[in-house]
Write a protein that holds these residues in place. Structure first.
Motif, PDB file in Angstrom:
ATOM      1  N   TYR A 144       0.691  -1.152  -0.058  1.00  0.00           N
ATOM      2  CA  TYR A 144       0.101  -0.135   0.062  1.00  0.00           C
ATOM      3  C   TYR A 144       0.787   1.325  -0.035  1.00  0.00           C
ATOM      4  O   TYR A 144       0.598   2.232  -0.882  1.00  0.00           O
ATOM      5  N   ILE A 145       1.964   1.183   0.688  1.00  0.00           N
ATOM      6  CA  ILE A 145       2.609   2.395   0.937  1.00  0.00           C
ATOM      7  C   ILE A 145       3.584   2.655  -0.402  1.00  0.00           C
ATOM      8  O   ILE A 145       3.295   3.811  -1.030  1.00  0.00           O
ATOM      9  N   LEU A 146       3.944   1.674  -0.995  1.00  0.00           N
ATOM     10  CA  LEU A 146       4.851   1.777  -2.213  1.00  0.00           C
ATOM     11  C   LEU A 146       3.702   2.227  -3.334  1.00  0.00           C
ATOM     12  O   LEU A 146       4.255   2.888  -4.110  1.00  0.00           O
ATOM     13  N   ALA A 147       2.819   1.602  -3.189  1.00  0.00           N
ATOM     14  CA  ALA A 147       1.524   1.851  -4.406  1.00  0.00           C
ATOM     15  C   ALA A 147       1.260   3.536  -4.313  1.00  0.00           C
ATOM     16  O   ALA A 147       1.158   4.254  -5.292  1.00  0.00           O
ATOM     17  N   VAL A 148       1.044   4.014  -3.022  1.00  0.00           N
ATOM     18  CA  VAL A 148       0.671   5.211  -2.771  1.00  0.00           C
ATOM     19  C   VAL A 148       1.684   6.230  -3.312  1.00  0.00           C
ATOM     20  O   VAL A 148       1.437   7.335  -4.060  1.00  0.00           O
ATOM     21  N   ALA A 149       2.717   5.938  -2.843  1.00  0.00           N
ATOM     22  CA  ALA A 149       3.921   6.645  -3.107  1.00  0.00           C
ATOM     23  C   ALA A 149       4.405   6.794  -4.462  1.00  0.00           C
ATOM     24  O   ALA A 149       4.519   7.870  -4.828  1.00  0.00           O
ATOM     25  N   SER A 150       4.145   5.922  -5.363  1.00  0.00           N
ATOM     26  CA  SER A 150       4.471   5.906  -6.685  1.00  0.00           C
ATOM     27  C   SER A 150       3.347   6.699  -7.491  1.00  0.00           C
ATOM     28  O   SER A 150       3.488   7.051  -8.750  1.00  0.00           O
ATOM     29  N   LEU A 151       2.004   6.591  -6.874  1.00  0.00           N
ATOM     30  CA  LEU A 151       0.911   7.316  -7.592  1.00  0.00           C
ATOM     31  C   LEU A 151       1.343   8.902  -7.773  1.00  0.00           C
ATOM     32  O   LEU A 151       0.970   9.538  -8.615  1.00  0.00           O
ATOM     33  N   GLY A 152       2.043   9.214  -6.843  1.00  0.00           N
ATOM     34  CA  GLY A 152       2.541  10.927  -6.672  1.00  0.00           C
ATOM     35  C   GLY A 152       3.196  11.249  -7.903  1.00  0.00           C
ATOM     36  O   GLY A 152       3.322  12.294  -8.392  1.00  0.00           O
ATOM     37  N   VAL A 153       3.622  10.218  -8.689  1.00  0.00           N
ATOM     38  CA  VAL A 153       4.495  10.463 -10.039  1.00  0.00           C
ATOM     39  C   VAL A 153       3.691  11.193 -11.049  1.00  0.00           C
ATOM     40  O   VAL A 153       3.958  11.861 -11.637  1.00  0.00           O
ATOM     41  N   TYR A 154       2.221  10.633 -11.018  1.00  0.00           N
ATOM     42  CA  TYR A 154       1.160  11.064 -11.994  1.00  0.00           C
ATOM     43  C   TYR A 154       1.130  12.433 -11.908  1.00  0.00           C
ATOM     44  O   TYR A 154       1.031  13.157 -12.910  1.00  0.00           O
ATOM     45  N   GLY A 155       1.025  13.204 -10.847  1.00  0.00           N
ATOM     46  CA  GLY A 155       0.920  14.576 -10.308  1.00  0.00           C
ATOM     47  C   GLY A 155       1.886  15.267 -11.121  1.00  0.00           C
ATOM     48  O   GLY A 155       1.508  16.304 -11.827  1.00  0.00           O
TER      49      GLY A 155
END
Lengths: 344, 124
Positions: A121-132
């Motif tokens: 969950y942590i890794l997934a949420v952290a990498s979603l930030g790339v989209y922004g």
């Protein structure tokens, strides 16, 4: 939802997870404001100048003044930019940064929720930030923005791999993907004593993920003006700013949780006597906060001490140095632990 | 187990609402006086030349492609890392062979120069 958990909140008829969530969110948002102030004060200390000291006592109200200024600024969308994406992009890093509060244990029993895929969950949420960041670069219709966005995307996904491998070696020790169990497993021995190379790799990758110096190519002023947020003004820019400092805060929290014993004092299992729940809670949160503050300070310290890499050096460090090293380290830790548990 | 995800849902809603409120506040409180020059994309004070969304270096694409391969590797490793002590020696050796194969693959791409940022070093 921690069973039993912290007794104080149950006296007030608030479920523990609601209380932790509220306090956690509050400290996340304030961490950004405090870090902005801390960064400017530490920077001026390192560079032998005064720094902000006019607004409020010792300049402490400076972040408040900054936020008010940002709110009152005009919000500009460049011509031929995608209006909707341009507005959505700054929200993504803020939302994903706030989402990570859910699975972090701040003390024994002091967590919002304990899911058995916490690390993922942590890794997934952290990498979603790339989209922004990428969408901000793409939607701005500015060459500086696009280059900054592309650089950010390539850099962040590159350093996610060594980071993932370093975390996997921490998972080996705990035997669980739950953040709560990884924190609890370090009661006797912090992970850094078992896995020092993994800790170093994780710290370097955390710096790169937060786009901080020496990896702040994304917004290298001399070559890219403002990088991906060149075309942003007002609170939209403010949200990127907020997200950047929240990422520093999260980076510190993750370094602490995975490798520096989370809320445990060193070797606490061996010598720490049984404490009353209230005292234990206060001690846990203080220890955890002290470690996080220390790592936040290191983030700032490094930024004002080390010059920036060139982009090819950043990619080379990520792919040709850290990734092979992290894979080898993972294999050595796995073999070592296997022999320790089955042969010895 | 699924009820453990309920706080995450609550948190997601709170975070999204917070982000939208911040954006809206800035829209309401800030001035809005656009003009053509102000809305031009920034290009060091000159009039912008051409479209910004132009072709860019293929290296970014190569990095993204390599990323998918190795990220999948990491995802395969996690479940094994949780249960490896119970799975026995055979699985341990199998996993080591899997990791070594991908490690050799990484060395191959590095030797090939796919990830070298100066493309003239590409020895395809």
């Amino acid at each position: 939802m921690s069973p039993g958990g912290f007794e104080l909140f149950s006296l007030l008829y608030i479920p523990t997870w609601v209380a932790v969530l509220a306090i956690g969110l509050f400290s996340y948002l304030n961490s950004a404001a405090i870090l902005v102030y801390a960064e400017r004060r530490v920077a001026s200390f390192i560079q032998n100048r005064v720094g902000p000291n006019r607004v409020g006592p010792a300049g402490l109200l400076q972040p408040v003044a900054d936020v008010v200024k940002l709110l009152l600024k005009e919000d500009v969308t460049p011509t031929h930019g995608y209006k909707v994406l341009h507005a959505v992009a700054p929200m993504i890093p803020v939302i994903t940064a706030l989402m990570s509060v859910a699975v972090i244990p701040f003390g024994e029993g002091l967590y919002v929720t304990d899911i058995n895929a916490g690390v993922l969950y942590i890794l997934a949420v952290a990498s979603l930030g790339v989209y922004g960041v990428t969408l901000a670069g793409w939607s701005s219709n500015s060459k500086y923005s696009l280059l900054g966005g592309l650089r950010a995307a390539a850099q962040m996904i590159s350093y996610e791999l060594p980071m993932g491998m370093a975390v996997a070696s921490a998972v080996l020790v705990a035997g669980s993907l739950s953040m709560v169990e990884i924190a609890a497993s370090q009661e006797y021995l912090w992970n850094i004593f078992i896995n020092p190379i993994g800790a170093v790799i994780f710290i370097v990758a955390a710096f790169a993920e937060a786009n901080r110096t020496p990896f702040d190519l994304v917004e290298a002023e001399q070559e890219l003006v403002g990088g991906f947020h060149t075309e942003y003004s007002g609170m939209k820019f403010g949200m990127f700013f907020l997200a950047e400092y929240m990422h520093v805060f999260i980076g510190s929290i993750l370094i602490t949780t995975f490798f520096f014993g989370s809320y445990h004092l060193p070797f606490a299992g061996y010598w720490l006597p049984e404490l009353s729940p209230l005292l234990k809670g206060v001690l846990d949160v203080s220890v955890f906060s002290a470690k996080v503050v220390f790592w936040c300070f290191v983030f700032i310290w490094v930024r004002w001490t080390i010059p920036r890499f060139k982009y090819n050096q950043v990619m080379k460090l990520g792919w040709a140095r850290l990734l092979p090293l992290s894979i080898l380290n993972f294999m050595i830790i796995a073999a070592g632990l296997y022999i320790y548990h089955n042969v010895l | 187990m699924l009820e453990n995800y309920f706080p995450i849902l609550v948190l997601a809603i709170v975070a999204i609402v917070l982000a939208i409120v911040l954006m809206t506040l800035s829209r309401i409180l800030g001035p809005f006086r656009p003009n053509a020059t102000k809305l031009n994309p920034y290009e060091s004070g000159m009039d912008p030349v051409g479209e910004a969304r132009d072709r860019y270096s293929i290296s970014f694409y190569l990095v993204a492609m390599e990323f998918i391969v190795f990220d999948l590797e990491v995802v395969f490793i996690y479940p094994w890392a949780v249960r490896y002590l119970d799975l026995g020696f055979g699985t341990f050796i199998a996993m080591m062979i899997f990791i070594i194969m991908l490690f050799v693959g990484l060395l191959y791409t590095l030797k090939k120069g796919t990830l070298d940022w100066e493309l003239n070093n590409y020895r395809g």
